[in-house]
Motif scaffolding. Structure first.
Motif, short mmCIF file in Angstrom:
data_model
loop_
_atom_site.label_atom_id
_atom_site.label_comp_id
_atom_site.label_asym_id
_atom_site.label_seq_id
_atom_site.Cartn_x
_atom_site.Cartn_y
_atom_site.Cartn_z
N UNK A 216 17.64 -6.44 19.19
CA UNK A 216 17.13 -6.98 17.92
C UNK A 216 16.14 -7.42 18.53
N UNK A 217 15.60 -7.82 19.48
CA UNK A 217 14.20 -8.39 19.71
C UNK A 217 13.56 -7.48 21.12
N UNK A 218 14.14 -6.82 21.85
CA UNK A 218 13.24 -5.73 22.28
C UNK A 218 14.00 -3.74 21.75
N UNK A 219 14.71 -3.45 20.94
CA UNK A 219 14.85 -2.60 20.09
C UNK A 219 16.08 -1.66 21.41
N UNK A 220 16.55 -2.34 22.04
CA UNK A 220 16.71 -1.14 23.19
C UNK A 220 19.03 -0.86 22.09
N UNK A 221 19.55 0.03 22.73
CA UNK A 221 20.94 0.14 22.45
C UNK A 221 21.54 -0.44 23.17
N UNK A 222 22.87 -1.26 22.71
CA UNK A 222 23.84 -1.66 22.83
C UNK A 222 25.11 -1.99 22.45
N UNK A 223 26.20 -1.59 23.61
CA UNK A 223 27.43 -1.63 22.95
C UNK A 223 27.90 -2.46 24.00
N UNK A 224 28.70 -3.36 22.89
CA UNK A 224 29.59 -5.15 23.45
C UNK A 224 31.04 -5.08 23.60
N UNK B 33 38.19 2.60 29.90
CA UNK B 33 36.96 2.46 29.24
C UNK B 33 36.03 2.51 30.30
N UNK B 34 36.52 2.45 32.24
CA UNK B 34 35.90 2.50 32.78
C UNK B 34 35.01 4.19 32.78
N UNK B 35 35.59 5.05 32.28
CA UNK B 35 35.29 6.61 32.35
C UNK B 35 34.49 7.09 31.20
N UNK B 36 34.41 5.82 30.11
CA UNK B 36 34.24 6.39 29.06
C UNK B 36 32.79 5.82 28.93
N UNK B 37 32.37 4.29 29.51
CA UNK B 37 31.66 3.52 29.55
C UNK B 37 30.50 4.74 30.32
N UNK C 253 23.37 7.68 26.17
CA UNK C 253 22.95 7.00 24.88
C UNK C 253 23.14 5.93 24.63
N UNK C 254 23.43 4.88 25.70
CA UNK C 254 23.66 3.73 25.91
C UNK C 254 22.48 3.28 27.08
N UNK C 255 21.56 2.23 26.06
CA UNK C 255 20.68 1.46 28.14
C UNK C 255 21.85 0.06 27.98
N UNK C 256 22.43 -0.64 27.41
CA UNK C 256 22.95 -1.78 28.20
C UNK C 256 24.05 -1.79 27.72
N UNK C 257 25.04 -1.78 28.42
CA UNK C 257 26.67 -2.64 27.95
C UNK C 257 26.66 -4.39 28.24
N UNK C 258 27.28 -4.38 26.99
CA UNK C 258 27.42 -5.94 27.73
C UNK C 258 28.69 -6.52 28.04
#
Length: 226
Positions: A28-36, A80-84, A90-95
């Protein structure tokens, strides 16, 4: 794509709070695509926070997705590791929010063994048990080629600052990085505070409040995502 986690082998250290705040800051602040990814069984607190915050006024498509990982068998975690890895374009950050333990059956250990965590951020306090645990964790993650940053959490400001410098020196001598940015002890960062001024949010980032009340948080985030 970068994969990050605030992690501690001890529960109640604020790891979910920091993981949620970091995800919200990035989105919301930096505009990155994020998956939690919420591995924090059985409570899955990040999912719980999101469910409490959702209302008709929120467009879910504008929020970062939070995925609950209930099946934590070795086979599932490897999937999950393989899917990441397949989402790197497509995703900038995974938290990742892992549960507060570190044993052979914990997903965080599988992630560590495969060396896919780009950054592990470990909270420390002036407590011998916490410091010893953090030193062990930092050594394990470093050995498996993850980048590690430790930071002082729940700083009251009344302690002798020389004690912090001595602890910092100890970690540096052990080859570990300690952030210069400290996070103040604050009731609105505590999970059980019940405060209406609680800062954790999965649908927005309270930048102005954090800048006023706990500026070390944003400075820490800026450091760990470099």
């Amino acid at each position: 794509m970068k994969i990050l986690t605030f992690f501690s082998a001890k529960g109640g250290t604020g790891k979910t709070t920091f993981n949620v705040l970091l995800a919200s800051y990035l989105k919301y602040e930096l505009g990155h695509s994020v998956l939690f990814l919420d591995f924090d069984a059985p409570s899955f607190n990040a999912c719980l926070i999101r469910s409490k915050e959702m209302s008709s006024s929120h467009d879910e498509s504008t929020l970062y997705p939070i995925q609950k990982v209930e099946d934590q068998s070795q086979e599932k975690i490897l999937t999950v590791v393989r899917n990441i890895s397949s989402l790197k374009d497509q995703i900038d950050y995974v938290i990742c929010d892992f549960r507060g333990s570190f044993s052979k059956d914990d997903p965080v250990l599988t992630f560590a063994q495969y060396g896919i965590l780009n950054k592990v951020i470990i909270p420390i306090e002036l407590d011998n048990t916490i410091l010893s645990s953090a030193n062990t964790l930092a050594s394990i993650f470093t050995h498996t080629h993850q980048d590690v940053t430790l930071f002082f959490n729940r700083v009251y400001g009344k302690e002798n600052m020389q004690m912090y410098e001595e602890v910092r020196r100890m970690f540096l001598e052990n080859g570990h990085q300690v952030s210069e940015h400290m996070v103040r002890n604050a009731v609105n960062l505590r999970r059980d505070s019940g405060s209406v001024r609680h800062l954790r949010s999965t649908v927005m980032f309270p930048k102005r409040r954090i800048e006023n009340e706990n500026p070390g948080i944003i400075k820490l985030f800026e450091e760990v995502i470099r």
